[in-house]
Design a protein around this motif. Structure first.
Motif, PDB file in Angstrom:
ATOM      1  N   GLY A 125      75.382 -28.236 -10.358  1.00  0.00           N
ATOM      2  CA  GLY A 125      75.055 -29.231 -11.357  1.00  0.00           C
ATOM      3  C   GLY A 125      73.925 -30.041 -10.905  1.00  0.00           C
ATOM      4  N   LEU A 126      73.762 -31.298 -11.344  1.00  0.00           N
ATOM      5  CA  LEU A 126      72.515 -31.999 -10.857  1.00  0.00           C
ATOM      6  C   LEU A 126      72.250 -32.282  -9.420  1.00  0.00           C
ATOM      7  N   MET A 127      71.170 -31.754  -8.799  1.00  0.00           N
ATOM      8  CA  MET A 127      70.782 -32.207  -7.644  1.00  0.00           C
ATOM      9  C   MET A 127      71.536 -31.112  -6.620  1.00  0.00           C
ATOM     10  N   GLY A 128      72.334 -29.963  -7.077  1.00  0.00           N
ATOM     11  CA  GLY A 128      72.903 -29.192  -6.356  1.00  0.00           C
ATOM     12  C   GLY A 128      72.050 -27.715  -6.036  1.00  0.00           C
ATOM     13  N   ASP A 129      72.962 -26.875  -5.558  1.00  0.00           N
ATOM     14  CA  ASP A 129      72.465 -25.692  -5.383  1.00  0.00           C
ATOM     15  C   ASP A 129      73.528 -24.582  -5.377  1.00  0.00           C
ATOM     16  N   GLU A 130      73.140 -23.274  -5.051  1.00  0.00           N
ATOM     17  CA  GLU A 130      74.235 -22.335  -5.147  1.00  0.00           C
ATOM     18  C   GLU A 130      75.074 -22.357  -4.053  1.00  0.00           C
ATOM     19  N   LEU A 131      75.026 -22.993  -3.024  1.00  0.00           N
ATOM     20  CA  LEU A 131      75.541 -22.946  -1.651  1.00  0.00           C
ATOM     21  C   LEU A 131      77.214 -23.751  -1.912  1.00  0.00           C
ATOM     22  N   ILE A 132      77.267 -24.688  -2.966  1.00  0.00           N
ATOM     23  CA  ILE A 132      78.080 -25.554  -3.272  1.00  0.00           C
ATOM     24  C   ILE A 132      79.412 -24.598  -3.699  1.00  0.00           C
ATOM     25  N   TRP A 133      79.084 -23.258  -4.115  1.00  0.00           N
ATOM     26  CA  TRP A 133      80.266 -22.559  -4.478  1.00  0.00           C
ATOM     27  C   TRP A 133      80.521 -21.681  -3.440  1.00  0.00           C
TER      28      TRP A 133
ATOM     29  N   LEU B 172      81.617 -10.381 -18.390  1.00  0.00           N
ATOM     30  CA  LEU B 172      80.627 -11.576 -17.993  1.00  0.00           C
ATOM     31  C   LEU B 172      81.104 -12.889 -18.258  1.00  0.00           C
ATOM     32  N   VAL B 173      81.477 -13.411 -17.251  1.00  0.00           N
ATOM     33  CA  VAL B 173      82.042 -14.824 -17.059  1.00  0.00           C
ATOM     34  C   VAL B 173      81.187 -15.791 -16.608  1.00  0.00           C
ATOM     35  N   LEU B 174      80.924 -17.039 -17.134  1.00  0.00           N
ATOM     36  CA  LEU B 174      79.975 -18.155 -16.351  1.00  0.00           C
ATOM     37  C   LEU B 174      80.823 -19.122 -16.266  1.00  0.00           C
ATOM     38  N   VAL B 175      80.583 -19.867 -15.188  1.00  0.00           N
ATOM     39  CA  VAL B 175      80.928 -20.717 -14.440  1.00  0.00           C
ATOM     40  C   VAL B 175      80.192 -22.032 -14.112  1.00  0.00           C
ATOM     41  N   GLY B 176      80.253 -23.252 -14.767  1.00  0.00           N
ATOM     42  CA  GLY B 176      79.072 -24.342 -14.593  1.00  0.00           C
ATOM     43  C   GLY B 176      79.927 -25.471 -14.011  1.00  0.00           C
ATOM     44  N   HIS B 177      79.274 -26.239 -13.073  1.00  0.00           N
ATOM     45  CA  HIS B 177      79.639 -27.498 -12.619  1.00  0.00           C
ATOM     46  C   HIS B 177      79.065 -28.614 -13.384  1.00  0.00           C
TER      47      HIS B 177
ATOM     48  N   LEU C  93      65.865 -30.235  -0.981  1.00  0.00           N
ATOM     49  CA  LEU C  93      64.770 -29.677  -2.010  1.00  0.00           C
ATOM     50  C   LEU C  93      65.281 -29.852  -3.036  1.00  0.00           C
ATOM     51  N   PRO C  94      66.744 -29.264  -3.717  1.00  0.00           N
ATOM     52  CA  PRO C  94      67.544 -29.624  -5.008  1.00  0.00           C
ATOM     53  C   PRO C  94      67.548 -31.031  -5.384  1.00  0.00           C
ATOM     54  N   VAL C  95      67.812 -31.766  -4.276  1.00  0.00           N
ATOM     55  CA  VAL C  95      67.917 -33.415  -4.832  1.00  0.00           C
ATOM     56  C   VAL C  95      66.713 -33.928  -5.078  1.00  0.00           C
ATOM     57  N   LEU C  96      65.558 -33.674  -4.552  1.00  0.00           N
ATOM     58  CA  LEU C  96      64.179 -33.943  -4.903  1.00  0.00           C
ATOM     59  C   LEU C  96      64.017 -33.567  -6.478  1.00  0.00           C
ATOM     60  N   ASN C  97      64.239 -32.138  -6.607  1.00  0.00           N
ATOM     61  CA  ASN C  97      64.051 -31.631  -7.935  1.00  0.00           C
ATOM     62  C   ASN C  97      64.919 -32.435  -9.187  1.00  0.00           C
ATOM     63  N   GLY C  98      66.132 -32.672  -8.554  1.00  0.00           N
ATOM     64  CA  GLY C  98      66.956 -33.516  -9.807  1.00  0.00           C
ATOM     65  C   GLY C  98      66.473 -34.727  -9.979  1.00  0.00           C
TER      66      GLY C  98
ATOM     67  N   SER D  85      66.991 -28.896 -11.678  1.00  0.00           N
ATOM     68  CA  SER D  85      67.922 -29.824 -12.343  1.00  0.00           C
ATOM     69  C   SER D  85      66.993 -30.982 -12.875  1.00  0.00           C
ATOM     70  N   GLY D  86      66.011 -31.254 -12.583  1.00  0.00           N
ATOM     71  CA  GLY D  86      65.127 -32.077 -13.258  1.00  0.00           C
ATOM     72  C   GLY D  86      64.421 -31.888 -14.499  1.00  0.00           C
ATOM     73  N   LEU D  87      64.335 -30.746 -14.991  1.00  0.00           N
ATOM     74  CA  LEU D  87      63.857 -30.282 -16.184  1.00  0.00           C
ATOM     75  C   LEU D  87      64.735 -30.422 -17.234  1.00  0.00           C
ATOM     76  N   HIS D  88      64.399 -30.602 -18.522  1.00  0.00           N
ATOM     77  CA  HIS D  88      65.049 -30.605 -19.791  1.00  0.00           C
ATOM     78  C   HIS D  88      66.117 -29.454 -19.716  1.00  0.00           C
ATOM     79  N   LEU D  89      67.316 -29.812 -20.206  1.00  0.00           N
ATOM     80  CA  LEU D  89      68.441 -29.130 -20.246  1.00  0.00           C
ATOM     81  C   LEU D  89      67.955 -27.798 -21.083  1.00  0.00           C
ATOM     82  N   SER D  90      67.334 -28.055 -22.033  1.00  0.00           N
ATOM     83  CA  SER D  90      66.907 -26.871 -23.083  1.00  0.00           C
ATOM     84  C   SER D  90      66.032 -26.026 -22.420  1.00  0.00           C
ATOM     85  N   GLU D  91      65.269 -26.561 -21.595  1.00  0.00           N
ATOM     86  CA  GLU D  91      64.234 -25.662 -20.670  1.00  0.00           C
ATOM     87  C   GLU D  91      64.831 -24.824 -19.666  1.00  0.00           C
ATOM     88  N   ASN D  92      65.976 -25.310 -19.252  1.00  0.00           N
ATOM     89  CA  ASN D  92      66.819 -24.391 -18.264  1.00  0.00           C
ATOM     90  C   ASN D  92      67.515 -23.545 -19.089  1.00  0.00           C
ATOM     91  N   GLY D  93      67.999 -23.746 -20.294  1.00  0.00           N
ATOM     92  CA  GLY D  93      68.875 -23.134 -20.873  1.00  0.00           C
ATOM     93  C   GLY D  93      67.922 -21.958 -21.595  1.00  0.00           C
TER      94      GLY D  93
END
Length: 405
Positions: A96-104, A165-170, A45-50, A136-144
């Motif tokens: 990141g793109l086409m990923g999900d929370e389980l990669i962490w 608060l700490v933010l970690v992004g791949h 599903l994340p790949v499809l959405n990306g 991850s297929g939406l505009h970056l600003s929409e997700n932001g």
């Protein structure tokens, strides 16, 4: 050979065994595919959405992912997170793109009982990990903007539970973090500007009353408050609740200045369209079906107005600067995929295989340390012979996170 030694199987038996194993190959292959499919079912599903997430969301398709916190592979509303421990350092992970929370947390090919960054940091650094999943297929600003809303809700719902608060992004996740910071800072500035306007109106009213009573009015100079993205006063961030808690941002393989891969895809689509033959028009249209999220990676467009601009598809489109937030320490972690024996220009261009080193460093954003806003700082670390995905499992990256989180 003695009489007690077993006799080797006859040729007939060996041939029969080989035929039997060959006959079972499709069954075993199907079994492997089923097991692999079950292990990766969360990833389809994340790949499809990306790839097509913007189109899914536009037609309200049930497969369109909505940004949400995740627990046990389920969406969890902020009030249902039930955060209780007071003032605990909270680390939020974005894929990141086409990923999900389980990669962490874990990987299909990881050794049994292997834990990735989130669970290990919780156990060894005693932090509270929270995981987000987004389309991850939406505009970056929409997700932001949506991330800004969720973080605001989180801090307002648990004012006593959230400490630092700490933010970690791949990869793309790092860009969405930066976009969320931009919108949070702009909201703070707008609120401050509104308060200044109210104050000015109140002062003018007082002056008008004084004029009515005394017949004279002293003139005072005034200047309107600006709303420039280059100026984010540190005092104004107190009005953005989650920014007041934010201390560090970790950007792992983030294309801060854009992706060379998407830049080449865009150029290819433009050239095919200009050739203007039926096959090239068809290929160009097919290539342009990639999602808005992927297209935004060309120059890392983090603000709505840029992709809405009439010149958004130009070779050099408009790009609103998104400066570092004051009082926040940025950690840029990037991979160097090619060996050091390769030409330096080649290594810089390809970077970790998907993100060039110059883009990961973000020269347009972080390059001039003298121009950084008050309290902002940047640390850059390169991990040799590491590809883009390898940054999610590298022991050195974990030790870095453990030290600086």
């Amino acid at each position: 050979m003695t009489d007690s030694d077993p006799k080797p199987p006859s040729r007939f038996r060996r041939a029969l065994g080989a035929v039997g194993r060959a006959a079972l190959l499709p069954v075993r292959g199907a079994g492997y595919l089923v097991r692999s499919g079950k292990a990766h079912r969360h990833f389809f599903l994340p790949v499809l959405n990306g790839a097509l997430g913007d189109q899914l969301a536009a037609r309200y398709d049930a497969r369109a992912i909505k940004m949400s916190f995740r627990q046990a592979e389920r969406d969890v509303a902020v009030p249902d997170l039930r955060l209780t421990q007071p003032h605990q350092k909270t680390v939020i992970f974005l894929h990141g793109l086409m990923g999900d929370e389980l990669i962490w947390q874990a990987g299909f090919q990881d050794a049994p009982d292997t834990r990735r960054y989130g669970p290990r940091l919780a156990a060894e650094a005693h932090i509270r990990p929270l995981y987000l999943r987004f389309n991850s297929g939406l505009h970056l600003s929409e997700n932001g903007r949506e991330l800004n809303r969720l973080l605001t809700e989180l801090v307002e719902t648990y004012p006593d539970a959230i400490g630092e608060l700490v933010l970690v992004g791949h990869s793309m996740g790092g860009l969405i973090i930066r976009s969320a910071g931009y919108y949070a800072a702009q909201a703070s500035l707008n609120e401050e500007f509104g308060e200044n306007q109210k104050s000015d109106e109140s002062e003018k009213l007082s002056q008008h009353e004084a004029l009515s009573e005394n017949g004279e009015l002293s003139q005072r100079e005034s200047s309107p408050s600006g709303n420039s993205s280059f100026l984010i006063p540190h005092s104004s961030l107190k009005k953005a609740p989650w920014l007041a808690h934010l201390r560090s941002i970790f950007l792992l393989g983030t294309p801060n200045d854009g992706s060379w891969l998407e830049q080449n895809s865009h150029l290819t689509a433009q050239l095919l369209q200009r050739i203007d033959l039926f096959p090239t028009r068809f290929l160009s249209k097919a290539l342009n079906k990639r999602s808005n999220g992927i297209k935004d990676l060309r120059f890392s467009i983090l603000v709505d107005e840029d992709w809405q601009d009439a010149h958004a598809d130009d070779l050099t489109p408009p790009r609103t600067p998104v400066p570092p937030l004051p009082g926040v320490q940025y950690h840029i972690l990037m991979g160097a995929w090619l060996r050091s024996t390769r030409p330096s220009a080649l290594r810089e261009y390809f970077g970790d295989g998907l993100v060039g080193q110059d883009s990961a460093r973000g020269h347009a954003t972080f390059g001039d340390e003298a121009a950084l806003l008050a309290g902002a700082s940047v640390r850059t670390t390169v991990f040799s012979q590491q590809h883009h995905g390898g940054l999610l499992t590298h022991p050195g990256v974990f030790q870095y996170l453990k030290q600086w989180v």
